[in-house]
Motif scaffolding. Structure first.
Motif, PDB file in Angstrom:
ATOM      1  N   ALA A 258       4.726  15.402  -4.342  1.00 16.93           N
ATOM      2  CA  ALA A 258       5.043  15.661  -2.935  1.00 16.93           C
ATOM      3  C   ALA A 258       4.092  14.914  -2.009  1.00 16.93           C
ATOM      4  O   ALA A 258       4.524  14.258  -1.048  1.00 16.93           O
ATOM      5  N   ALA A 259       2.788  14.979  -2.294  1.00 14.87           N
ATOM      6  CA  ALA A 259       1.805  14.303  -1.440  1.00 14.87           C
ATOM      7  C   ALA A 259       1.966  12.787  -1.511  1.00 14.87           C
ATOM      8  O   ALA A 259       1.894  12.102  -0.490  1.00 14.87           O
ATOM      9  N   GLY A 260       2.198  12.253  -2.716  1.00 11.36           N
ATOM     10  CA  GLY A 260       2.370  10.818  -2.865  1.00 11.36           C
ATOM     11  C   GLY A 260       3.586  10.305  -2.116  1.00 11.36           C
ATOM     12  O   GLY A 260       3.521   9.287  -1.426  1.00 11.36           O
ATOM     13  N   LEU A 261       4.698  11.027  -2.230  1.00 15.32           N
ATOM     14  CA  LEU A 261       5.904  10.589  -1.536  1.00 15.32           C
ATOM     15  C   LEU A 261       5.773  10.760  -0.022  1.00 15.32           C
ATOM     16  O   LEU A 261       6.211   9.897   0.739  1.00 15.32           O
ATOM     17  N   LEU A 262       5.161  11.860   0.416  1.00 11.30           N
ATOM     18  CA  LEU A 262       4.974  12.084   1.852  1.00 11.30           C
ATOM     19  C   LEU A 262       4.055  11.016   2.458  1.00 11.30           C
ATOM     20  O   LEU A 262       4.401  10.383   3.456  1.00 11.30           O
ATOM     21  N   PHE A 263       2.893  10.814   1.842  1.00 16.29           N
ATOM     22  CA  PHE A 263       1.954   9.841   2.392  1.00 16.29           C
ATOM     23  C   PHE A 263       2.463   8.410   2.222  1.00 16.29           C
ATOM     24  O   PHE A 263       2.182   7.546   3.046  1.00 16.29           O
ATOM     25  N   GLY A 264       3.224   8.152   1.158  1.00 15.06           N
ATOM     26  CA  GLY A 264       3.838   6.833   0.999  1.00 15.06           C
ATOM     27  C   GLY A 264       4.842   6.556   2.104  1.00 15.06           C
ATOM     28  O   GLY A 264       4.889   5.462   2.656  1.00 15.06           O
ATOM     29  N   LEU A 265       5.637   7.577   2.434  1.00 11.85           N
ATOM     30  CA  LEU A 265       6.600   7.436   3.530  1.00 11.85           C
ATOM     31  C   LEU A 265       5.881   7.231   4.862  1.00 11.85           C
ATOM     32  O   LEU A 265       6.254   6.362   5.654  1.00 11.85           O
ATOM     33  N   LEU A 266       4.846   8.022   5.106  1.00 13.57           N
ATOM     34  CA  LEU A 266       4.076   7.868   6.348  1.00 13.57           C
ATOM     35  C   LEU A 266       3.441   6.480   6.431  1.00 13.57           C
ATOM     36  O   LEU A 266       3.420   5.865   7.505  1.00 13.57           O
ATOM     37  N   ALA A 267       2.927   5.987   5.300  1.00 17.22           N
ATOM     38  CA  ALA A 267       2.322   4.650   5.295  1.00 17.22           C
ATOM     39  C   ALA A 267       3.375   3.575   5.556  1.00 17.22           C
ATOM     40  O   ALA A 267       3.117   2.607   6.276  1.00 17.22           O
ATOM     41  N   ALA A 268       4.578   3.748   5.001  1.00 19.60           N
ATOM     42  CA  ALA A 268       5.645   2.763   5.222  1.00 19.60           C
ATOM     43  C   ALA A 268       6.098   2.765   6.680  1.00 19.60           C
ATOM     44  O   ALA A 268       6.260   1.705   7.291  1.00 19.60           O
ATOM     45  N   VAL A 269       6.276   3.950   7.255  1.00 18.35           N
ATOM     46  CA  VAL A 269       6.663   4.041   8.665  1.00 18.35           C
ATOM     47  C   VAL A 269       5.532   3.496   9.538  1.00 18.35           C
ATOM     48  O   VAL A 269       5.772   2.774  10.512  1.00 18.35           O
ATOM     49  N   GLY A 270       4.290   3.814   9.161  1.00 22.48           N
ATOM     50  CA  GLY A 270       3.135   3.308   9.898  1.00 22.48           C
ATOM     51  C   GLY A 270       3.005   1.797   9.822  1.00 22.48           C
ATOM     52  O   GLY A 270       2.462   1.164  10.726  1.00 22.48           O
TER      53      GLY A 270
ATOM     54  N   TYR B 140       0.836  -1.204   0.000  1.00 23.77           N
ATOM     55  CA  TYR B 140       0.000   0.000   0.000  1.00 23.77           C
ATOM     56  C   TYR B 140       0.874   1.258   0.000  1.00 23.77           C
ATOM     57  O   TYR B 140       0.615   2.204  -0.755  1.00 23.77           O
ATOM     58  N   ALA B 141       1.924   1.272   0.808  1.00 23.68           N
ATOM     59  CA  ALA B 141       2.834   2.418   0.848  1.00 23.68           C
ATOM     60  C   ALA B 141       3.487   2.633  -0.510  1.00 23.68           C
ATOM     61  O   ALA B 141       3.602   3.775  -0.984  1.00 23.68           O
ATOM     62  N   ALA B 142       3.895   1.551  -1.155  1.00 20.77           N
ATOM     63  CA  ALA B 142       4.497   1.655  -2.487  1.00 20.77           C
ATOM     64  C   ALA B 142       3.477   2.160  -3.502  1.00 20.77           C
ATOM     65  O   ALA B 142       3.803   2.986  -4.368  1.00 20.77           O
ATOM     66  N   LEU B 143       2.241   1.691  -3.405  1.00 19.34           N
ATOM     67  CA  LEU B 143       1.176   2.126  -4.312  1.00 19.34           C
ATOM     68  C   LEU B 143       0.942   3.630  -4.197  1.00 19.34           C
ATOM     69  O   LEU B 143       0.815   4.329  -5.210  1.00 19.34           O
ATOM     70  N   VAL B 144       0.911   4.127  -2.979  1.00 19.70           N
ATOM     71  CA  VAL B 144       0.704   5.557  -2.763  1.00 19.70           C
ATOM     72  C   VAL B 144       1.867   6.356  -3.358  1.00 19.70           C
ATOM     73  O   VAL B 144       1.660   7.355  -4.059  1.00 19.70           O
ATOM     74  N   SER B 145       3.082   5.913  -3.120  1.00 17.91           N
ATOM     75  CA  SER B 145       4.259   6.603  -3.641  1.00 17.91           C
ATOM     76  C   SER B 145       4.297   6.585  -5.164  1.00 17.91           C
ATOM     77  O   SER B 145       4.539   7.618  -5.805  1.00 17.91           O
ATOM     78  N   VAL B 146       4.053   5.424  -5.745  1.00 16.43           N
ATOM     79  CA  VAL B 146       4.061   5.303  -7.203  1.00 16.43           C
ATOM     80  C   VAL B 146       2.941   6.147  -7.814  1.00 16.43           C
ATOM     81  O   VAL B 146       3.121   6.759  -8.875  1.00 16.43           O
ATOM     82  N   GLY B 147       1.805   6.220  -7.140  1.00 22.06           N
ATOM     83  CA  GLY B 147       0.716   7.069  -7.627  1.00 22.06           C
ATOM     84  C   GLY B 147       1.121   8.530  -7.703  1.00 22.06           C
ATOM     85  O   GLY B 147       0.784   9.232  -8.661  1.00 22.06           O
ATOM     86  N   GLY B 148       1.849   9.000  -6.720  1.00 23.66           N
ATOM     87  CA  GLY B 148       2.342  10.373  -6.747  1.00 23.66           C
ATOM     88  C   GLY B 148       3.328  10.605  -7.874  1.00 23.66           C
ATOM     89  O   GLY B 148       3.294  11.641  -8.553  1.00 23.66           O
ATOM     90  N   ILE B 149       4.192   9.626  -8.107  1.00 19.98           N
ATOM     91  CA  ILE B 149       5.175   9.739  -9.193  1.00 19.98           C
ATOM     92  C   ILE B 149       4.476   9.738 -10.551  1.00 19.98           C
ATOM     93  O   ILE B 149       4.801  10.543 -11.432  1.00 19.98           O
ATOM     94  N   ILE B 150       3.490   8.876 -10.718  1.00 30.85           N
ATOM     95  CA  ILE B 150       2.746   8.827 -11.983  1.00 30.85           C
ATOM     96  C   ILE B 150       1.991  10.133 -12.205  1.00 30.85           C
ATOM     97  O   ILE B 150       1.942  10.649 -13.327  1.00 30.85           O
ATOM     98  N   GLY B 151       1.409  10.684 -11.142  1.00 30.24           N
ATOM     99  CA  GLY B 151       0.722  11.966 -11.264  1.00 30.24           C
ATOM    100  C   GLY B 151       1.663  13.068 -11.732  1.00 30.24           C
ATOM    101  O   GLY B 151       1.285  13.936 -12.521  1.00 30.24           O
ATOM    102  N   TYR B 152       2.882  13.016 -11.261  1.00 30.52           N
ATOM    103  CA  TYR B 152       3.874  14.001 -11.687  1.00 30.52           C
ATOM    104  C   TYR B 152       4.282  13.778 -13.149  1.00 30.52           C
ATOM    105  O   TYR B 152       4.354  14.725 -13.934  1.00 30.52           O
ATOM    106  N   LEU B 153       4.524  12.525 -13.515  1.00 28.76           N
ATOM    107  CA  LEU B 153       4.971  12.229 -14.872  1.00 28.76           C
ATOM    108  C   LEU B 153       3.897  12.506 -15.917  1.00 28.76           C
ATOM    109  O   LEU B 153       4.193  12.992 -17.007  1.00 28.76           O
TER     110      LEU B 153
END
Length: 107
Positions: A32-44, A10-23
């Motif tokens: 920024a939001a995808g990477l931030l929330f992906g990091l928070l999800a991974a730490v969580g 799930y954390a990877a999905l959120v991060s990749v979604g942010g990257i795809i949105g940027y690309l």
């Protein structure tokens, strides 16, 4: 405790979604939001492996994304990406809540 592959996925999905949105759209906010929330999800996801009662970061992250992306979906009625992320976040939220019920928590 076993590795929570669903949580890390799930954390990877959120991060990749942010990257795809940027690309695709050039959206720095999505990146920024995808990477931030992906990091928070991974730490969580990592924290409960150290202390099974420490689910609050994961709960807050998936709950926030469920609400924010759910509202975006209701405004646009486009399943991708808002509806998909709202669904994935909602399922993650349900998974966390079910896990909490298996292990009673104190505030």
């Amino acid at each position: 405790m076993a590795v929570d592959w669903i949580g890390y996925s799930y954390a990877a999905l959120v991060s990749v979604g942010g990257i795809i949105g940027y690309l695709k759209a050039g959206s720095v906010t999505s990146l920024a939001a995808g990477l931030l929330f992906g990091l928070l999800a991974a730490v969580g996801t990592y924290l409960p492996s150290q202390n099974p009662k420490n689910v609050w970061l994961s709960l807050g992250t998936s709950g926030t994304l469920t609400v924010v992306m759910g509202l975006r979906f209701l405004n646009s009625w486009k399943f991708m990406p808002a509806g998909f992320m709202a669904l994935a976040s909602g399922l993650m939220l349900v998974k966390i809540i079910i896990g909490m019920q298996k292990r009673p928590h104190k505030l």
